[in-house]
Enzyme design. Structure first.
Site, mmCIF file in Angstrom:
data_model
loop_
_atom_site.group_PDB
_atom_site.id
_atom_site.type_symbol
_atom_site.label_atom_id
_atom_site.label_comp_id
_atom_site.label_asym_id
_atom_site.label_seq_id
_atom_site.Cartn_x
_atom_site.Cartn_y
_atom_site.Cartn_z
ATOM 1 N N TYR A 36 0.832 -1.207 0.000
ATOM 2 C CA TYR A 36 0.000 0.000 0.000
ATOM 3 C C TYR A 36 0.861 1.249 0.000
ATOM 4 O O TYR A 36 2.088 1.183 0.184
ATOM 5 C CB TYR A 36 -0.940 -0.002 1.199
ATOM 6 C CG TYR A 36 -0.279 0.316 2.530
ATOM 7 C CD1 TYR A 36 0.507 -0.614 3.193
ATOM 8 C CD2 TYR A 36 -0.431 1.573 3.124
ATOM 9 C CE1 TYR A 36 1.115 -0.314 4.400
ATOM 10 C CE2 TYR A 36 0.175 1.876 4.338
ATOM 11 C CZ TYR A 36 0.935 0.942 4.974
ATOM 12 O OH TYR A 36 1.543 1.242 6.164
ATOM 13 N N ARG A 55 8.189 3.913 -4.420
ATOM 14 C CA ARG A 55 8.128 2.912 -3.347
ATOM 15 C C ARG A 55 7.062 1.853 -3.656
ATOM 16 O O ARG A 55 7.276 0.671 -3.370
ATOM 17 C CB ARG A 55 7.845 3.605 -2.001
ATOM 18 C CG ARG A 55 8.008 2.668 -0.819
ATOM 19 C CD ARG A 55 7.945 3.399 0.505
ATOM 20 N NE ARG A 55 6.688 4.114 0.652
ATOM 21 C CZ ARG A 55 6.431 4.983 1.630
ATOM 22 N NH1 ARG A 55 7.353 5.263 2.544
ATOM 23 N NH2 ARG A 55 5.267 5.600 1.706
ATOM 24 N N ARG A 103 -9.022 -19.037 -1.614
ATOM 25 C CA ARG A 103 -7.880 -19.055 -0.691
ATOM 26 C C ARG A 103 -6.942 -20.218 -0.977
ATOM 27 O O ARG A 103 -7.349 -21.370 -1.022
ATOM 28 C CB ARG A 103 -8.382 -19.154 0.754
ATOM 29 C CG ARG A 103 -7.275 -19.025 1.778
ATOM 30 C CD ARG A 103 -7.814 -19.097 3.209
ATOM 31 N NE ARG A 103 -6.726 -18.889 4.159
ATOM 32 C CZ ARG A 103 -5.874 -19.850 4.523
ATOM 33 N NH1 ARG A 103 -5.993 -21.061 4.037
ATOM 34 N NH2 ARG A 103 -4.894 -19.572 5.381
ATOM 35 N N HIS A 105 -2.389 -20.671 -0.501
ATOM 36 C CA HIS A 105 -1.137 -19.935 -0.285
ATOM 37 C C HIS A 105 -0.410 -19.635 -1.591
ATOM 38 O O HIS A 105 0.221 -18.593 -1.725
ATOM 39 C CB HIS A 105 -0.199 -20.720 0.637
ATOM 40 C CG HIS A 105 -0.598 -20.638 2.076
ATOM 41 N ND1 HIS A 105 -1.803 -21.120 2.549
ATOM 42 C CD2 HIS A 105 0.045 -20.120 3.158
ATOM 43 C CE1 HIS A 105 -1.891 -20.904 3.851
ATOM 44 N NE2 HIS A 105 -0.781 -20.298 4.249
ATOM 45 N N LYS A 147 6.385 -2.047 2.029
ATOM 46 C CA LYS A 147 5.181 -1.462 2.641
ATOM 47 C C LYS A 147 4.016 -2.425 2.424
ATOM 48 O O LYS A 147 3.140 -2.204 1.593
ATOM 49 C CB LYS A 147 4.908 -0.070 2.036
ATOM 50 C CG LYS A 147 4.062 0.830 2.916
ATOM 51 C CD LYS A 147 4.171 2.270 2.493
ATOM 52 C CE LYS A 147 3.159 3.193 3.148
ATOM 53 N NZ LYS A 147 3.266 3.358 4.593
ATOM 54 N N GLU A 179 12.355 2.102 14.054
ATOM 55 C CA GLU A 179 11.401 3.126 13.599
ATOM 56 C C GLU A 179 10.188 3.128 14.503
ATOM 57 O O GLU A 179 10.165 2.427 15.518
ATOM 58 C CB GLU A 179 11.003 2.867 12.141
ATOM 59 C CG GLU A 179 10.319 1.521 11.923
ATOM 60 C CD GLU A 179 9.945 1.260 10.468
ATOM 61 O OE1 GLU A 179 9.811 2.209 9.681
ATOM 62 O OE2 GLU A 179 9.766 0.071 10.138
ATOM 63 N N LEU A 203 11.062 1.039 7.119
ATOM 64 C CA LEU A 203 10.423 1.464 5.874
ATOM 65 C C LEU A 203 11.162 2.709 5.355
ATOM 66 O O LEU A 203 11.458 3.616 6.143
ATOM 67 C CB LEU A 203 8.958 1.820 6.144
ATOM 68 C CG LEU A 203 8.167 2.110 4.874
ATOM 69 C CD1 LEU A 203 7.790 0.797 4.188
ATOM 70 C CD2 LEU A 203 6.934 2.932 5.158
HETATM 71 N N1 PLP Z 1 7.604 3.494 9.045
HETATM 72 C C1 PLP Z 1 6.418 2.860 9.088
HETATM 73 C C2 PLP Z 1 6.335 1.518 9.732
HETATM 74 C C3 PLP Z 1 5.273 3.465 8.527
HETATM 75 O O1 PLP Z 1 4.100 2.812 8.551
HETATM 76 C C4 PLP Z 1 5.376 4.763 7.946
HETATM 77 C C5 PLP Z 1 4.220 5.421 7.358
HETATM 78 O O2 PLP Z 1 3.107 5.009 7.444
HETATM 79 C C6 PLP Z 1 6.618 5.388 7.935
HETATM 80 C C7 PLP Z 1 7.719 4.724 8.485
HETATM 81 C C8 PLP Z 1 6.791 6.750 7.317
HETATM 82 O O3 PLP Z 1 6.698 6.706 5.904
HETATM 83 P P1 PLP Z 1 6.246 7.975 5.092
HETATM 84 O O4 PLP Z 1 7.109 9.129 5.521
HETATM 85 O O5 PLP Z 1 6.456 7.635 3.664
HETATM 86 O O6 PLP Z 1 4.796 8.213 5.423
#
Ligand code: PLP
Length: 278
Positions: A36, A55, A103, A105, A147, A179, A203
């Site tokens: 997403y 991304r 469904r 896998h 993501k 993070e 991320l």
């Molecule tokens: N890290 C995680 C786990 C996130 O879910 C997000 C954003 O939702 C971020 C970092 C920050 O990413 P961005 O600056 O692209 O929103």
């Protein structure tokens, strides 16, 4: 053009968000088998669209999901959809799953991926000087650079932080800060902007990337390296960043007063962001 209060799109169908129906056999539902993106919309234009499309492409490639349309077409569709929503400031979300199939896998054969989009009015950019953080053990998998829709550990951490009276969790893996549950963590120490390097443990946040660019323009040195929770406790500033919350300045971490010692640098970074969205 007749505009809508909010909008949902799924594989060609457009409705209000609450009216959208998604087939239960969409693999996002069973497996979280999808990726997403979320972006801000200002003045009916998607902020940093190219960064989000970059991304999206890399996340999809890493989980071997074929895009339902070429990147440029997805970008054009999103830009068109946000024009249909009344509010000029919106929060835009889209996800791509491995399609609709019973469904199993294994990857379904000959099934097109699904695109779901929603966009809703947003109050505008939020920046806080009063963020409270709680450190939480990072028990996530080793693909945090993708993501994906699989956010259960992030959901658990966000809720745990909230129940402790905090705004966001700070994940710690093997002693090092990675993070937040839905944001990146950066700190300022002795005039240097420090943030976790891009690897499989975080991320690659778009606002992280933008802040690094702003630092370079401002002549603020940047170090992309892992740091410990103890270092974070001693930081001059702690900044949590995400698309919808680009500059959340932490004042408390695990119940202790932290940061808030380099307000001028934070202001300069925020000014750069405001300039960029203008
Ligand atoms: N890290 C995680 C786990 C996130 O879910 C997000 C954003 O939702 C971020 C970092 C920050 O990413 P961005 O600056 O692209 O929103």
């Amino acid at each position: 053009m007749e505009q809508m209060k909010n909008l949902a799109y799924y594989n060609g169908t457009i409705t209000l968000i609450n009216d959208m129906m998604i087939p239960a056999n969409d693999r996002g539902f069973y497996f979280g088998d999808g990726i997403y993106e979320a972006a801000m919309v200002f003045d009916h234009k998607i902020f940093a669209l190219e960064d989000h499309l970059d991304r999206m492409c890399s996340s999809a490639a890493m989980v071997r999901i074929e895009l339902p349309a070429p990147r440029e077409e997805i970008g054009a569709l999103l830009s068109e959809l946000v024009l249909k929503v009344e509010s000029s400031c919106q929060f835009l979300y889209w996800q791509i799953t491995r399609g609709v199939s019973p469904r199993n896998h294994l990857f379904p054969e000959g099934v097109a991926s699904s695109l779901y989009v929603y966009s809703k009015p947003w109050k505008g950019v939020e920046m806080s000087d009063e963020y409270r953080l709680k450190s939480i053990k990072d028990t996530r998998f080793f693909h945090c650079n993708i993501k994906t829709l699989n956010l259960l550990p992030n959901v658990m951490a966000a809720e745990e932080a909230k129940e402790a009276g905090c705004h966001e969790a700070v994940f710690v893996r093997d002693g090092y800060v990675t993070e937040g549950s839905h944001s990146n963590v950066s700190m300022i120490k002795d005039g240097i902007f420090v943030t976790h390097p891009l690897d499989n443990l975080i991320l690659p946040g778009t606002e992280r990337k933008h802040m690094i660019a702003y630092c370079k323009e401002l002549g603020i040195p940047v170090e992309e390296r892992a740091f410990t929770l103890e270092e974070l406790m001693e930081a001059d500033e702690i900044i949590m960043s995400s698309t919808s919350h680009p500059s959340m300045r932490a004042m408390e971490l695990d119940g202790r007063a932290v940061g808030m010692k380099a307000p001028d640098l934070v202001r300069k970074l925020r000014d750069k962001y405001m300039e960029a969205i203008r």
